[in-house]
Design an enzyme around this catalytic site. Structure first.
Site, PDB file in Angstrom:
ATOM      1  N   HIS A 156       0.875  -1.083  -0.085  1.00 34.79           N
ATOM      2  CA  HIS A 156      -0.086   0.049   0.124  1.00 34.79           C
ATOM      3  C   HIS A 156       0.797   1.387  -0.007  1.00 34.79           C
ATOM      4  CE1 HIS A 156      -4.045  -1.863   1.758  1.00 34.79           C
ATOM      5  NE2 HIS A 156      -3.412  -2.570   0.530  1.00 34.79           N
ATOM      6  N   GLU A 194       0.917   3.780   1.965  1.00 29.69           N
ATOM      7  CA  GLU A 194       1.694   4.317   3.352  1.00 29.69           C
ATOM      8  C   GLU A 194       2.755   3.335   3.632  1.00 29.69           C
ATOM      9  OE1 GLU A 194      -3.188   4.600   3.681  1.00 29.69           O
ATOM     10  OE2 GLU A 194      -1.596   3.559   2.501  1.00 29.69           O
ATOM     11  N   CYS A 243      -6.169   1.997   5.876  1.00 30.50           N
ATOM     12  CA  CYS A 243      -6.814   0.702   6.363  1.00 30.50           C
ATOM     13  C   CYS A 243      -6.314   0.298   7.596  1.00 30.50           C
ATOM     14  CB  CYS A 243      -6.676  -0.361   5.229  1.00 30.50           C
ATOM     15  SG  CYS A 243      -4.909  -0.926   5.217  1.00 30.50           S
ATOM     16  N   CYS A 264      -2.442  -0.696   7.257  1.00 36.58           N
ATOM     17  CA  CYS A 264      -1.558   0.853   7.347  1.00 36.58           C
ATOM     18  C   CYS A 264      -1.632   1.515   8.875  1.00 36.58           C
ATOM     19  CB  CYS A 264      -2.130   1.551   6.319  1.00 36.58           C
ATOM     20  SG  CYS A 264      -1.753   0.817   4.701  1.00 36.58           S
TER      21      CYS A 264
END
Length: 153
Positions: free
Chosen positions: A52, A54, A82, A85
């Site tokens: 992801h 992040e 999410c 993260c």
């Protein structure tokens, strides 16, 4: 420089993800007004569910700063984090998270749950949502609309 400036940098990362066919989410890590980490979504290309934006930005910043902890740093991301993260953000000791669009399906700053508000956790991160939210949402909406037109899921 202000929050909008850094969010525009995160949007630039999101557009890089989109060019690669990834969901357009981008992130930057900032320390003392300087970008020290950049990242964008790449789970498809990397065959990695943890890739992801992040996570990529945190990894980039940690390498540059030579520390797995990032105290005093801020994370700007185009979409509400999410759970995965959020966990990484808390473990990295990020001081402040600034995000653009809400994620009503997996967001954990109140859209689904609020992990950042759990008092029992040993680190607490300030979270600010809605910075350039409309522009961040438009990038995501446009991406998914384009996929629907092409018949992709």
């Amino acid at each position: 420089m202000n929050d909008e400036y850094f969010m525009r940098e995160a949007l630039s990362q999101a557009r890089a993800a989109e060019c690669l066919g990834e969901v357009p989410v981008g992130a930057v890590v900032v320390r003392e007004g300087v970008i020290v980490g950049r990242g964008f979504n790449s789970p498809i290309g990397e065959s990695d569910p943890t890739a992801h934006a992040e996570i990529a930005a945190l990894r980039d910043a940690a390498r540059k700063l030579e520390n797995y902890r990032l105290p005093g740093c801020e994370l700007f991301v185009t979409l509400e984090p999410c759970a995965m993260c959020a966990g990484a953000i808390l473990h990295a000791r990020i001081a402040r998270v600034i995000y653009g669009a809400r994620d009503l399906k997996t967001g954990v700053h109140g859209s689904v749950v609020d992990l950042f508000a759990v008092e029992r956790l040993n680190h607490h991160t300030e979270v600010v949502g809605g910075v350039l939210a409309e522009e961040c949402s438009r990038v995501l909406s446009g991406f998914f609309a384009g996929r629907r037109v092409k018949g992709e899921q």
